[in-house]
Structure formats: structure tokens, C-alpha cells
Motif scaffolding. Sequence first.
Motif, mmCIF file in Angstrom:
data_model
loop_
_atom_site.group_PDB
_atom_site.id
_atom_site.type_symbol
_atom_site.label_atom_id
_atom_site.label_comp_id
_atom_site.label_asym_id
_atom_site.label_seq_id
_atom_site.Cartn_x
_atom_site.Cartn_y
_atom_site.Cartn_z
ATOM 1 N N GLU A 1 0.048 -9.950 26.222
ATOM 2 C CA GLU A 1 0.852 -8.742 26.041
ATOM 3 C C GLU A 1 0.147 -7.674 25.212
ATOM 4 O OE1 GLU A 1 4.726 -9.755 24.680
ATOM 5 O OE2 GLU A 1 5.174 -10.834 26.550
ATOM 6 N N LYS A 2 0.592 -6.465 25.443
ATOM 7 C CA LYS A 2 0.019 -5.291 24.758
ATOM 8 C C LYS A 2 -0.037 -5.474 23.239
ATOM 9 C CE LYS A 2 2.516 -1.482 24.595
ATOM 10 N NZ LYS A 2 3.206 -0.236 24.984
ATOM 11 N N GLY A 3 1.034 -6.038 22.686
ATOM 12 C CA GLY A 3 1.111 -6.201 21.230
ATOM 13 C C GLY A 3 -0.038 -7.030 20.687
ATOM 14 N N LEU A 4 -0.481 -8.012 21.466
ATOM 15 C CA LEU A 4 -1.578 -8.861 20.994
ATOM 16 C C LEU A 4 -2.899 -8.101 20.986
ATOM 17 C CD1 LEU A 4 -0.721 -12.300 22.648
ATOM 18 C CD2 LEU A 4 -0.593 -11.683 20.217
ATOM 19 N N LEU A 5 -3.096 -7.277 22.004
ATOM 20 C CA LEU A 5 -4.306 -6.434 22.001
ATOM 21 C C LEU A 5 -4.252 -5.517 20.774
ATOM 22 C CD1 LEU A 5 -6.930 -5.317 23.274
ATOM 23 C CD2 LEU A 5 -5.514 -3.785 24.664
ATOM 24 N N GLY A 6 -3.082 -4.946 20.531
ATOM 25 C CA GLY A 6 -2.896 -4.082 19.361
ATOM 26 C C GLY A 6 -3.220 -4.816 18.066
ATOM 27 N N GLU A 7 -2.776 -6.081 17.996
ATOM 28 C CA GLU A 7 -3.035 -6.876 16.781
ATOM 29 C C GLU A 7 -4.530 -7.080 16.549
ATOM 30 O OE1 GLU A 7 -1.317 -10.905 15.695
ATOM 31 O OE2 GLU A 7 0.391 -9.953 16.722
ATOM 32 N N VAL A 8 -5.255 -7.339 17.639
ATOM 33 C CA VAL A 8 -6.707 -7.522 17.514
ATOM 34 C C VAL A 8 -7.368 -6.216 17.083
ATOM 35 C CG1 VAL A 8 -8.829 -7.977 18.812
ATOM 36 C CG2 VAL A 8 -6.816 -9.423 19.163
ATOM 37 N N LEU A 9 -6.941 -5.118 17.717
ATOM 38 C CA LEU A 9 -7.577 -3.825 17.421
ATOM 39 C C LEU A 9 -7.276 -3.361 15.995
ATOM 40 C CD1 LEU A 9 -7.022 -1.941 20.815
ATOM 41 C CD2 LEU A 9 -9.051 -3.172 20.034
ATOM 42 N N GLU A 10 -6.143 -3.770 15.465
ATOM 43 C CA GLU A 10 -5.714 -3.386 14.117
ATOM 44 C C GLU A 10 -6.797 -3.674 13.067
ATOM 45 O OE1 GLU A 10 -2.903 -1.810 13.534
ATOM 46 O OE2 GLU A 10 -3.152 -1.791 11.345
ATOM 47 N N GLY A 11 -7.524 -4.771 13.251
ATOM 48 C CA GLY A 11 -8.545 -5.143 12.263
ATOM 49 C C GLY A 11 -9.923 -4.588 12.593
ATOM 50 N N GLU B 1 -7.310 3.258 14.911
ATOM 51 C CA GLU B 1 -6.680 4.574 15.072
ATOM 52 C C GLU B 1 -6.471 4.919 16.527
ATOM 53 O OE1 GLU B 1 -7.651 8.236 13.008
ATOM 54 O OE2 GLU B 1 -8.707 7.015 11.527
ATOM 55 N N VAL B 2 -7.450 4.527 17.357
ATOM 56 C CA VAL B 2 -7.342 4.798 18.799
ATOM 57 C C VAL B 2 -6.131 4.050 19.349
ATOM 58 C CG1 VAL B 2 -8.486 4.486 21.039
ATOM 59 C CG2 VAL B 2 -9.828 5.151 19.033
ATOM 60 N N ALA B 3 -5.995 2.766 18.955
ATOM 61 C CA ALA B 3 -4.866 1.965 19.434
ATOM 62 C C ALA B 3 -3.543 2.549 18.947
ATOM 63 C CB ALA B 3 -5.023 0.523 18.970
ATOM 64 N N ASN B 4 -3.497 2.927 17.672
ATOM 65 C CA ASN B 4 -2.248 3.480 17.138
ATOM 66 C C ASN B 4 -1.829 4.737 17.881
ATOM 67 O OD1 ASN B 4 -1.886 1.457 15.317
ATOM 68 N ND2 ASN B 4 -2.847 2.551 13.605
ATOM 69 N N LYS B 5 -2.796 5.535 18.238
ATOM 70 C CA LYS B 5 -2.455 6.800 18.892
ATOM 71 C C LYS B 5 -2.221 6.635 20.393
ATOM 72 C CE LYS B 5 -3.434 11.646 19.064
ATOM 73 N NZ LYS B 5 -4.210 12.762 18.595
ATOM 74 N N TYR B 6 -2.963 5.720 21.057
ATOM 75 C CA TYR B 6 -2.946 5.742 22.524
ATOM 76 C C TYR B 6 -2.380 4.508 23.221
ATOM 77 C CZ TYR B 6 -5.630 10.012 22.112
ATOM 78 O OH TYR B 6 -6.027 11.294 21.803
ATOM 79 N N LEU B 7 -2.244 3.379 22.497
ATOM 80 C CA LEU B 7 -1.843 2.156 23.207
ATOM 81 C C LEU B 7 -0.436 2.277 23.807
ATOM 82 C CD1 LEU B 7 -3.175 -0.433 23.998
ATOM 83 C CD2 LEU B 7 -2.407 -1.483 21.874
ATOM 84 N N ASP B 8 0.501 2.855 23.071
ATOM 85 C CA ASP B 8 1.837 3.047 23.642
ATOM 86 C C ASP B 8 1.840 4.193 24.645
ATOM 87 O OD1 ASP B 8 3.105 0.957 22.449
ATOM 88 O OD2 ASP B 8 3.649 2.101 20.644
#
Length: 292
Positions: A200-210, A215-222
Motif C-alpha cells: 500500500e501507498k502508506g508503506l512506500l510513504g513510510e520508507v520515503l519518510e526516512g 519532502e517529495v513524498a509529502n507533497k506528491y504521494l497523495d
Amino acid sequence: VSGVPGLVVAVLGTGRMGSAIARRLARLGYVLVLWNRTREKAEELASEVGARAVDRPFDAVQEAQAVVLALADDDALYSVLSGFHRLDGALVVNTGTITPQTARRAASFVEGLGGCYVESPIVGGPRAVEAGEATGIVAGRRVCLAQARSLLSDLFKRVVHVGEDPGAAAALKLSFNSLLISTVEALAEALALAEAYGVEKGLLGEVLEGTVFREVANKYLDRVTGPVGGGASFTLDLALKDLEYAARAAYHAGVPVPGVRGSEEAYAFAVREGLGKEDYTRVYRALKPRRA
Ligand SMILES: NC(=O)c1ccc[n+]([C@@H]2O[C@H](COP(=O)([O-])OP(=O)(O)OC[C@H]3O[C@@H](n4cnc5c(N)ncnc54)[C@H](OP(=O)(O)O)[C@@H]3O)[C@@H](O)[C@H]2O)c1
């Protein structure tokens, strides 16, 4: 407010960016004359900002000390400039994203008519422009830059000066946009790949968080997974145009850009899928695996 109240500015092209520019300038006390290919749009905006809409680009130019062009692409710019007959010292500021070759041609055409040309592509969308938060990438002859100084500082929060060659400002804007658009496309691809394996998207977000991609994920993933038909601040067909222009500019300079070419392919596919008028981040829709 540092506007030059009473200065007459023609805004040619009242799409997303032209409208934002007009709203900002109107608020600062500039007197505006508006033209748009589809006249109704200019009329609607004119009544909103207390300006006047005219029939032809040259009607606006004849009344103005400064002309701001906010047009889609090279062809639109050629078509509008070809209607200019004389400029009598007027300032012409191009804000659209065009090729370096066209920027240079436009500058010499304008100067041939007795005008002063400044290339000023914009980093930031319509909302940033309206709020005075955008960045202008600026180039032109010194005398023209002096003529444009107060207008540019009213329009932009930051002005990045590139020198005298309008082609260099156009190239820097394409360089930035190819980076931004390819990055969004790469994020959309990464998500599509993860999802194809049930991640799921949230897991990709979790990996990118670190990582550096936070910043790219925070702005564009949703945003990449957002709905279609919901309105765009920057359309997918214009993002494709920017990648095509970046690749063309690179070709002229002998620079290989296989990454830009790859993203261009994805955007071209998305346009063929009917997503051209959607927000450019919706390229994700064209990459998502289709289940049988
Ligand atoms: N939106 C953004 O976030 C953003 C940010 C930075 C830079 N830019 C660049 O700014 C420029 C304008 O973008 P936008 O978002 O405002 O696009 P837009 O909303 O699609 O507006 C495009 C404008 O160009 C006009 N136009 C298109 N083809 C034409 C032609 N052949 N002759 C005359 N006029 C023509 C359109 O007229 P009609 O209304 O008649 O179609 C409209 O006024 C583009 O170069 C874009 O790449 C956009």
C-alpha cells in the motif's frame, strides 16, 4: 505595495497563469487591458478585476507601456507576436515556458519592432503567482531589465537573473521543469510498482519518510493518486510539452537526456489515454496496472 499605479499593462493569454498574473497586478494598482484567444475568458476576468478586454492582441499592445505574455507554448507565442506591428519602446515580458530557440527569436522580433524583450518564465503555479510567492527566471538586455524592474519585483518574490540571453532563461526553466516532472513521474512509477505487489501507498510513504525523498513524498504521494476531473493547476498536456521542449533544447545543444525521454513517453501515453486536461501528477493513472 510597490506597484506603479496607473501603469497600463496588457496581459495576453488569460489562462491559469495569465489570470493569476492579472489578479496580482490589479491588486497592486496596475491598469490592465486583457486579451485571450477565447474572448469570454478575458471578459470574465476583466469584470472580476476591473479591467477591459479587447478583440486582438495588438489592440491591447497599442494602449500599454508593458505587455505580459502568458501563453501555452511556442506556437501560441508566434501566433500572438505575429499580430504586433510596432512597439514604440514598450516592454514585452514573456512568462510562458518556451524553447530557448523561440525565446531568442521572439527577442529579436520584438526588438526589430522597437520594443524591449525580457524572458521571464515562472517557477510556481497560479496560486503562488497570485500570492506574490513565485520565482521569476529572468534574462534580457540590461536596458530592458531596468525597464522591467518594478514590474518584476511586484510580480515575484524572488528573481533569478540569468544574464542577457533570453535562451538561457528559457533553458533554465526547462531544466527545472524536466527535473520536477520526471521526479513526479518516477514517484508515480515507484508507487505503481509497489502496488502491483500488494504494497500500500502508506508503506512506500513510510520508507520515503526516512530518506531524501521525504519532502517529495509529502507533497506528491497523495496528489498523484488524487481524483480525475477535479481541476488542474498545471495540466498534463503542458507537462508533456515541457518535456518535449527540454528534449529538443538538449538535442540542439548535443546533450543526451534519456531520462527526460523516458518520462516524456509516460506523459505521451497518459495524454493518449485522455488525461491531457488533468493535473500533471495524474500520470500515475496511466502507469497503474490494469487488472483483467
Ligand atoms: N500552470 C502552472 O502551474 C504553470 C507554472 C509555470 C509555468 N507555466 C507555463 O505558463 C504557460 C501558461 O500556462 P497555463 O497553466 O496558464 O495554461 P492554460 O491555463 O492552458 O492557458 C494557456 C493560454 O494560452 C492560450 N493559447 C493556447 N494556444 C494558443 C494559440 N495558438 N494562440 C493564442 N493563444 C493560445 C490559451 O487561450 P485559450 O483560453 O483560448 O485556450 C490560454 O490563454 C505555459 O507555457 C505553462 O507551461 C504554467
